[in-house]
Design an enzyme around this catalytic site. Structure first.
Site, PDB file in Angstrom:
ATOM      1  N   GLU A  90       8.343   6.113   5.041  1.00 45.58           N
ATOM      2  CA  GLU A  90       7.675   6.545   3.819  1.00 45.58           C
ATOM      3  C   GLU A  90       8.704   7.062   2.822  1.00 45.58           C
ATOM      4  O   GLU A  90       9.156   8.215   2.926  1.00 45.58           O
ATOM      5  CB  GLU A  90       6.705   7.687   4.130  1.00 45.58           C
ATOM      6  CG  GLU A  90       5.605   7.318   5.087  1.00 45.58           C
ATOM      7  CD  GLU A  90       4.396   8.216   4.900  1.00 45.58           C
ATOM      8  OE1 GLU A  90       3.316   7.677   4.698  1.00 45.58           O
ATOM      9  OE2 GLU A  90       4.552   9.455   4.920  1.00 45.58           O
ATOM     10  N   LYS A 147      -4.265  14.342   4.952  1.00 45.25           N
ATOM     11  CA  LYS A 147      -3.524  15.546   4.519  1.00 45.25           C
ATOM     12  C   LYS A 147      -4.505  16.729   4.460  1.00 45.25           C
ATOM     13  O   LYS A 147      -5.434  16.776   5.263  1.00 45.25           O
ATOM     14  CB  LYS A 147      -2.807  15.278   3.201  1.00 45.25           C
ATOM     15  CG  LYS A 147      -1.952  14.000   3.287  1.00 45.25           C
ATOM     16  CD  LYS A 147      -0.996  13.801   2.166  1.00 45.25           C
ATOM     17  CE  LYS A 147      -0.216  12.503   2.411  1.00 45.25           C
ATOM     18  NZ  LYS A 147       0.834  12.268   1.436  1.00 45.25           N
ATOM     19  N   GLU A 192       6.199  15.932   4.057  1.00 46.97           N
ATOM     20  CA  GLU A 192       5.659  17.204   3.557  1.00 46.97           C
ATOM     21  C   GLU A 192       5.910  18.328   4.556  1.00 46.97           C
ATOM     22  O   GLU A 192       6.119  19.478   4.177  1.00 46.97           O
ATOM     23  CB  GLU A 192       4.172  17.028   3.219  1.00 46.97           C
ATOM     24  CG  GLU A 192       4.002  16.169   1.964  1.00 46.97           C
ATOM     25  CD  GLU A 192       2.764  15.298   1.930  1.00 46.97           C
ATOM     26  OE1 GLU A 192       1.816  15.539   2.695  1.00 46.97           O
ATOM     27  OE2 GLU A 192       2.762  14.339   1.118  1.00 46.97           O
ATOM     28  N   GLY A 235       2.214   9.437  -3.098  1.00 54.58           N
ATOM     29  CA  GLY A 235       1.293  10.086  -4.032  1.00 54.58           C
ATOM     30  C   GLY A 235       1.688   9.925  -5.485  1.00 54.58           C
ATOM     31  O   GLY A 235       1.135  10.588  -6.359  1.00 54.58           O
ATOM     32  N   ASN A 281      -3.955   9.101   6.577  1.00 53.00           N
ATOM     33  CA  ASN A 281      -3.568  10.515   6.662  1.00 53.00           C
ATOM     34  C   ASN A 281      -4.282  11.266   5.540  1.00 53.00           C
ATOM     35  O   ASN A 281      -3.917  11.134   4.379  1.00 53.00           O
ATOM     36  CB  ASN A 281      -2.041  10.624   6.512  1.00 53.00           C
ATOM     37  CG  ASN A 281      -1.580  12.070   6.462  1.00 53.00           C
ATOM     38  OD1 ASN A 281      -2.346  12.997   6.772  1.00 53.00           O
ATOM     39  ND2 ASN A 281      -0.325  12.278   6.066  1.00 53.00           N
ATOM     40  N   HIS A 286       6.196  14.299   9.060  1.00 51.62           N
ATOM     41  CA  HIS A 286       5.854  13.835   7.708  1.00 51.62           C
ATOM     42  C   HIS A 286       6.766  14.545   6.706  1.00 51.62           C
ATOM     43  O   HIS A 286       7.123  15.714   6.908  1.00 51.62           O
ATOM     44  CB  HIS A 286       4.383  14.132   7.410  1.00 51.62           C
ATOM     45  CG  HIS A 286       3.910  13.452   6.159  1.00 51.62           C
ATOM     46  ND1 HIS A 286       4.180  13.953   4.905  1.00 51.62           N
ATOM     47  CD2 HIS A 286       3.227  12.288   5.968  1.00 51.62           C
ATOM     48  CE1 HIS A 286       3.674  13.119   3.994  1.00 51.62           C
ATOM     49  NE2 HIS A 286       3.096  12.108   4.615  1.00 51.62           N
ATOM     50  N   SER A 325       1.812   5.205  -1.537  1.00 47.75           N
ATOM     51  CA  SER A 325       0.976   4.567  -2.567  1.00 47.75           C
ATOM     52  C   SER A 325       0.425   3.202  -2.149  1.00 47.75           C
ATOM     53  O   SER A 325       0.274   2.297  -2.973  1.00 47.75           O
ATOM     54  CB  SER A 325       1.733   4.456  -3.897  1.00 47.75           C
ATOM     55  OG  SER A 325       2.044   5.745  -4.393  1.00 47.75           O
TER      56      SER A 325
HETATM   57  O1  LIG Z   1       1.031   9.893   4.950  1.00 51.15           O
HETATM   58  C1  LIG Z   1       0.789   9.237   3.929  1.00 51.15           C
HETATM   59  C2  LIG Z   1       1.758   9.135   2.870  1.00 51.15           C
HETATM   60  O2  LIG Z   1       2.369  10.330   2.576  1.00 51.15           O
HETATM   61  C3  LIG Z   1       1.368   8.294   1.695  1.00 51.15           C
HETATM   62  O3  LIG Z   1       0.553   8.991   0.788  1.00 51.15           O
HETATM   63  P1  LIG Z   1      -0.049   8.176  -0.469  1.00 51.15           P
HETATM   64  O4  LIG Z   1      -0.667   6.940   0.086  1.00 51.15           O
HETATM   65  O5  LIG Z   1      -1.039   9.107  -1.093  1.00 51.15           O
HETATM   66  O6  LIG Z   1       1.117   7.847  -1.355  1.00 51.15           O
END
Ligand SMILES: O=C[C@H](O)COP(=O)(O)O
Length: 258
Positions: free
Chosen positions: A174, A12, A104, A180, A10, A102, A220
Site C-alpha cells: 500500500e 478502519k 496508519e 485515501g 479494511n 498498516h 484508492s
Molecule cells: O487498508 C486500506 C488502505 O489503507 C487503502 O485505503 P483507501 O482504499 O481508502 O485508499
C-alpha cells in the site's frame, strides 16, 4: 500455482456494530444476487474490534461465505496490557485474518518492522492469516526508492518466519501516497513493487513459497480501477479502504472479473 484472489475491506475506524450488521448483510445480498462464486474469490471484511462479535453472529447465523478479521492484534497472550486484544480472543470470534503493520499503525503507533513481524507470527500461531502491510511514503517514491524501501520492510517483517508460515500469509503493498487520496498507483506501479516482493520471497525462501504467498495492492482501489490492477501477474487481490464501506461498490470490486 493458481492463487485465489482476496478482496479485503479494511473499514478502519468506521461503522458501529449496528452499521456493521447492515453493511455485511448488504454486501452478502449484493454478492448472492449476482451468483458470486465465493470459492473463486475470497471476500473479507475487517471491521473495528467492537463490531466483530456482531459480524460473527450475522455471518454464522445466515451461513454467509464472507470472511472477516481484525485490524490489529497484541503480541501478548493475556495479562496486564490495558486496551489490547489477544490473538486467541480474535480466533474465538471466528476471525480469519489479522491486518498487521498498516501504515496508519506504523505512523500513529510507531510500529516497527520487527513488531509487525511478531504480530504476524502471533496471528499465524493462533490459526489466522496475517495481512502484512508495507508501502512507501511520497518522499521515498519521489526519490525512486520504493522497491528498496518496501523490500527492507519485508525483510524485517519476515525475519524468523518459516516458509510454511509465509506461504499461508498475505502481503499487502500500500503506497502511503495513494491511501485515501484518490490517487491510485498505476497498474504498472503496483506490479513493479508486488513483483519485487515476490522475487524477494523467492530469494529468502524458495520458488514454491514465492509462488504461494498472496500479494495484494491497496490505495484508492475502486470498482472503476480494480480490473486493470488485478490484471497484473503479481497482484492477487486488494486491500480496500473507503470503497469497502459501501456494499454495492465493494461487491463490484469483488466481482472484478465478472
Ligand atoms: O487498508 C486500506 C488502505 O489503507 C487503502 O485505503 P483507501 O482504499 O481508502 O485508499
Amino acid at each position: 500455482m493458481a492463487r485465489t484472489p482476496l478482496m479485503a475491506g479494511n473499514w478502519k475506524m468506521n461503522m458501529d456494530h449496528l452499521e456493521a450488521i447492515h453493511l455485511v448483510q448488504g454486501l452478502n445480498q449484493e454478492l448472492t444476487d449476482a451468483n458470486f462464486d465465493f470459492s473463486a474469490v475470497e471476500v473479507a471484511v475487517i471491521p473495528p474490534f467492537t463490531d466483530i462479535r456482531s459480524v460473527q453472529t450475522v455471518v454464522e447465523g445466515d451461513e454467509m461465505k464472507i470472511k472477516y478479521g481484525a485490524q490489529d492484534v497484541s503480541t501478548h497472550e493475556n495479562g496486564a496490557y490495558t486496551g489490547e486484544i489477544s490473538a486467541s480472543m480474535l480466533s474465538k470470534l471466528g476471525c480469519s485474518f489479522i491486518v498487521v503493520g498498516h501504515s496508519e499503525r506504523r505512523e500513529y503507533h510507531g510500529e516497527s518492522d520487527a513488531l509487525v513481524g511478531e504480530k504476524a507470527r502471533v496471528a499465524l500461531a493462533a490459526g489466522m492469516t496475517p495481512i502484512i502491510c508495507c508501502g512507501e511514503g511520497l518522499d521515498v517514491r519521489k526519490a525512486g526508492n520504493q522497491v528498496s524501501h518496501v523490500l527492507a520492510q519485508i525483510d524485517g517483517a519476515l525475519a524468523g518466519m518459516s516458509a510454511d508460515d509465509v506461504k499461508k500469509s498475505v502481503i499487502a503493498y500500500e503506497p502511503i501516497w495513494a491511501i485515501g487520496t484518490g490517487e491510485v498507483a498505476t497498474p504498472e506501479d503496483a506490479q513493479e513493487v508486488c513483483g519485487a516482493i515476490r522475487v524477494r520471497v523467492g530469494e529468502l525462501y524458495d520458488a514454491a513459497t514465492a509462488d504461494a504467498v498472496r500479494i495484494l495492492y491497496g490505495g484508492s482501489v475502486k470498482s472503476a480501477n480494480v480490473a486493470d490492477i488485478m490484471a497484473k501477474e503479481d497482484v492477487d487481490g486488494a486491500l480496500v479502504g473507503g470503497a469497502s464501506l459501501k456494499a454495492d461498490e465493494f461487491a463490484k470490486i469483488a466481482r472484478f472479473n465478472a
